[in-house]
Design a protein around this motif. Structure first.
Motif, PDB file in Angstrom:
ATOM      1  N   ILE A 189     111.623  36.123  16.752  1.00 56.43           N
ATOM      2  CA  ILE A 189     110.523  35.244  17.152  1.00 56.43           C
ATOM      3  C   ILE A 189     110.577  35.161  18.666  1.00 56.43           C
ATOM      4  O   ILE A 189     111.555  34.663  19.236  1.00 56.43           O
ATOM      5  N   THR A 190     109.560  35.653  19.330  1.00 60.47           N
ATOM      6  CA  THR A 190     109.574  35.728  20.787  1.00 60.47           C
ATOM      7  C   THR A 190     108.496  34.870  21.454  1.00 60.47           C
ATOM      8  O   THR A 190     108.471  34.761  22.671  1.00 60.47           O
ATOM      9  N   GLU A 191     107.627  34.264  20.657  1.00 59.55           N
ATOM     10  CA  GLU A 191     106.552  33.451  21.224  1.00 59.55           C
ATOM     11  C   GLU A 191     107.085  32.068  21.596  1.00 59.55           C
ATOM     12  O   GLU A 191     107.421  31.266  20.725  1.00 59.55           O
ATOM     13  N   ILE A 192     107.185  31.803  22.900  1.00 59.98           N
ATOM     14  CA  ILE A 192     107.732  30.534  23.382  1.00 59.98           C
ATOM     15  C   ILE A 192     106.714  29.419  23.149  1.00 59.98           C
ATOM     16  O   ILE A 192     105.540  29.547  23.500  1.00 59.98           O
ATOM     17  N   ARG A 193     107.177  28.308  22.573  1.00 55.35           N
ATOM     18  CA  ARG A 193     106.298  27.172  22.295  1.00 55.35           C
ATOM     19  C   ARG A 193     106.741  25.890  23.002  1.00 55.35           C
ATOM     20  O   ARG A 193     105.968  24.950  23.128  1.00 55.35           O
ATOM     21  N   ARG A 194     107.982  25.846  23.439  1.00 57.36           N
ATOM     22  CA  ARG A 194     108.524  24.587  23.964  1.00 57.36           C
ATOM     23  C   ARG A 194     107.851  24.175  25.260  1.00 57.36           C
ATOM     24  O   ARG A 194     107.446  23.024  25.423  1.00 57.36           O
ATOM     25  N   GLN A 195     107.747  25.089  26.226  1.00 54.81           N
ATOM     26  CA  GLN A 195     107.172  24.728  27.519  1.00 54.81           C
ATOM     27  C   GLN A 195     105.647  24.612  27.420  1.00 54.81           C
ATOM     28  O   GLN A 195     104.994  25.397  26.732  1.00 54.81           O
ATOM     29  N   HIS A 196     105.095  23.642  28.124  1.00 49.44           N
ATOM     30  CA  HIS A 196     103.663  23.381  28.060  1.00 49.44           C
ATOM     31  C   HIS A 196     102.854  24.320  28.953  1.00 49.44           C
ATOM     32  O   HIS A 196     101.700  24.618  28.641  1.00 49.44           O
ATOM     33  N   GLN A 197     103.453  24.781  30.046  1.00 49.12           N
ATOM     34  CA  GLN A 197     102.713  25.619  30.986  1.00 49.12           C
ATOM     35  C   GLN A 197     103.032  27.099  30.757  1.00 49.12           C
ATOM     36  O   GLN A 197     104.189  27.469  30.522  1.00 49.12           O
ATOM     37  N   GLY A 198     102.003  27.926  30.857  1.00 45.64           N
ATOM     38  CA  GLY A 198     102.164  29.341  30.563  1.00 45.64           C
ATOM     39  C   GLY A 198     103.174  30.039  31.448  1.00 45.64           C
ATOM     40  O   GLY A 198     103.971  30.859  30.974  1.00 45.64           O
TER      41      GLY A 198
END
Length: 659
Positions: A189-198
């Motif tokens: 799983i490589t899609e980062i979700r934690r940080q709000h900014q791209g």
């Protein structure tokens, strides 16, 4: 270790080939629908991981970058397994990682040590209807992983390993999670979700894939990398930034991270000084904790340092004090629960404004402040710079890192653990350099003086490949045979060490043989006996190998010791590396009240400090790197005496320095 790894491999193969825990598609869909009612929606990669771990194989692996929602996915999987009639259990190496798994997925979790204790008592054993989920699996050593997998295989249960091999490495030997993934495969799983900014998600992805420079560039461009003249100034500016942000956003969650417990305490004290100045700490109470005397007040952030099932707290649990007096404390935990306890029953406490990076793996907060020190590496920097949702600020002192290039070199250091089976395929020069802690110095030589470094390594390799000279039939050899000579020395050193181990002194015959053997080795190379015995002292396994006729490794080590002896910068690197390792070990022993063992380590450090009196060139180099040895100021006396005083082994202690 090779036998352990072979057993681990066999058990993993057996589990991976067994297909006994398939979850019907209808139950997976019910799990997703149930999660949807709570507003949980899985991304494409999360759903692929969900399908993978519910397909049926008794061994499933998931690698997920930091902040990719692994726990969220596991929460959906838990419901699917339970709909299919399975019991789901969770575990992790540390108590706080188990707590994070449970809070993020609702899977009841405990430490692996606790599970193993129950299994040894024949209690709470796994069954074929059990699914065991282990989070942060990259932190588990080969021996412990082999025990767990063998138990799961024996009981007919299913095992799911979840983690990231690029985050903090196993404390024990081996890289079991990485090895199992290499052999059996898994999903990522490589899609980062934690940080709000791209851009911050991109930076975390860069950290996960080893592109530390790219991540640092991004944070520097956004004003989040701060240099100061000294570490002390950097610490003060970090606290100023933390305090300003705390006042502006009091409801946001935040933590300060650094590498060592000593720095954690200084940061905690500085944070509390700000709170005290703002009159937010009143009616403080002095309490004798497991780490010494501490002041606590209502509203203080607090960290628990020992797992305690009766309270439902783990080593690393955080909360805020609701009430406190000299005898009793009430705490509102960050997960919303309240606990109360007598200090005499639970005193493993400390302030919780700052924590070590090792305590933070699996943690998620709004804001993070990081103080960089020389002990960091790629894995710790990845963890430290990926805990936040909204932002992270990185501070460092130029007395630790002269510029951002030096900072980048430290934060990019590769310290991945290996398996014993890796070493038959490893460059022996590189393996030895890493084992002695001088790989970074060799890399620096390659960067700054490629010709010299290439010549040094080529010479070493040439000596490794060159066969021992074979004299013509009937002719005398031009000098001593190195293999026979080193084997002879290994046998006499082994015999003397054995005599000493049973309380006997070396006999006159043994001493004479030792001197004759040393003289013969010195005919091989100037100072050869000194270099070989230095290699023996660093790795006792070389003595056993040499005495048994396996001399090649000892000869290579002797050659590299000669390089160390003639290059004071390499000696400085080695001294600092060993000092830091011993100091960390001493702190762990003192924290566990193992005073006798801690005293032995302290005496070893005192002997190292005393050795600087005989090596003024090395002492001069180390004075310029005193912060890496834990000295904040320029020593007024000799560096060796200052180090001895720092560890409490000065002239008043008797043994060690000054006697």
């Amino acid at each position: 270790m090779i036998a352990t790894e072979h057993s681990l491999e066999q058990a993993a193969q057996t589990l991976a080939a067994r297909m006994r825990h398939r979850v019907p598609a209808s139950d997976v869909e019910r799990g997703e629908a149930s999660a949807g009612t709570r507003g949980v929606s899985l991304g494409a990669e999360q759903r692929r991981a969900l399908i993978h771990i519910t397909e049926g194989a008794d061994l499933s692996l998931v690698i997920g970058y930091a902040g990719t929602g692994k726990s969220t996915m596991l929460g959906v999987a838990r419901e699917a397994w339970e709909f299919a009639g399975y019991r789901v259990r969770g575990a992790a190496l540390s108590g706080i990682a188990a707590e994070n798994l449970e809070s993020g997925s609702a899977i009841p979790a405990r430490t692996i040590a606790s599970l193993e204790h129950q299994w040894r008592q024949d209690r709470d054993l796994l069954t074929p209807r059990d699914v065991l989920v282990i989070d942060e699996a990259g932190m588990i050593g080969a021996r412990q992983m082999e025990r767990v997998i063998s138990e799961v295989e024996k009981r007919g249960a299913k095992l799911v390993l979840v983690g990231d091999p690029q985050q903090l490495q196993a404390i024990e030997a081996g890289a079991a999670f990485r090895a199992i993934h290499s052999a059996q495969g898994g999903v990522e799983i490589t899609e980062i979700r934690r940080q709000h900014q791209g851009w911050q998600r991109d930076a975390t992805r860069a950290l996960a894939t080893g592109r530390v420079g790219e991540a640092l560039d991004a944070y520097r461009e956004h004003g989040a990398v701060h240099a100061a003249a000294t570490r002390e100034t950097a610490r003060a500016r970090l606290i100023e930034c933390w305090d300003r942000e705390r006042s502006a956003r009091p409801q946001a969650s935040r933590i300060i991270l650094t590498h060592t417990n000593d720095e954690v305490r200084l940061l905690n004290e500085a944070a509390r000084a700000r709170l005290r100045a703002a009159r937010q700490l009143r009616d403080e109470v002095e309490i004798e904790t497991a780490r010494g005397e501490r002041s606590f007040a209502r509203g203080d952030r607090i960290m628990f340092l020992r797992n305690e099932r009766s309270l439902g707290v783990k080593n690393g649990s955080l909360g805020r004090i609701a009430r406190v007096d000299a005898l009793r404390m009430s705490v509102l935990l960050d997960d919303g629960r309240s606990v109360a306890f007598d200090i005499k029953d639970y005193a493993d406490l400390d302030h919780g404004y700052a924590a070590t990076i090792h305590k933070a793996q699996g943690l998620t907060v709004d804001r993070v402040h990081v103080l960089a020190t020389p002990g960091l590496d790629r894995h710790a920097s990845y963890v430290a710079l990926s805990r936040h949702r909204d932002g992270v600020e990185l501070h460092y002192g130029r007395d630790d890192f002269t510029d951002e290039r030096a900072l980048l070199r430290t934060l990019s250091r590769e310290r991945s653990k290996d398996m014993a089976g890796d070493y038959d395929r490893t460059d022996p020069v590189r393996a030895f350099a890493e084992r002695r802690g001088i790989a970074a110095r060799i890399a620096e030589l390659v960067r700054t003086a490629p010709h010299r470094a290439r010549q040094m390594v080529d010479n070493l390799r040439a000596r490794q490949r060159a066969p021992a000279p074979q004299p013509k039939r009937g002719a005398l050899a031009p000098g001593p045979d190195p293999h026979r000579t080193v084997a002879r020395h290994g046998r006499i050193v082994s015999a003397i060490l054995f005599a000493q181990s049973v309380g006997d002194p070396a006999s006159p015959e043994q001493r004479a043989e030792l001197q004759a053997s040393r003289a013969e080795i010195d005919r091989l190379a100037p100072h050869g006996a000194h270099d070989l015995e230095a290699a023996f002292a660093a790795d006792r396994g070389l003595i056993r190998d040499a005495a048994g006729g396996q001399t090649q490794r000892a000869i290579r080590a002797m050659q590299l010791e000669a390089e160390l002896r003639t290059d004071p910068r390499l000696r400085a690197d080695m001294f600092i590396n060993r000092w830091q390792v011993l100091d960390q070990k001493r702190q762990r022993l003192l924290g566990r009240y193992e005073e006798r063992a801690a005293s032995r380590v302290t005496q070893t450090m005192a002997e190292m400090a005393k050795s600087l009196e005989r090596d003024p060139q090395l002492e001069s180099l180390l004075r310029g790197r005193r912060h890496q040895l834990g000295l904040s100021n320029i020593p007024e006396r000799s560096l060796g005496q200052s180090l001895a005083d720092m560890i409490g082994w000065g002239r008043s202690r008797g043994p060690g320095i000054g006697m």
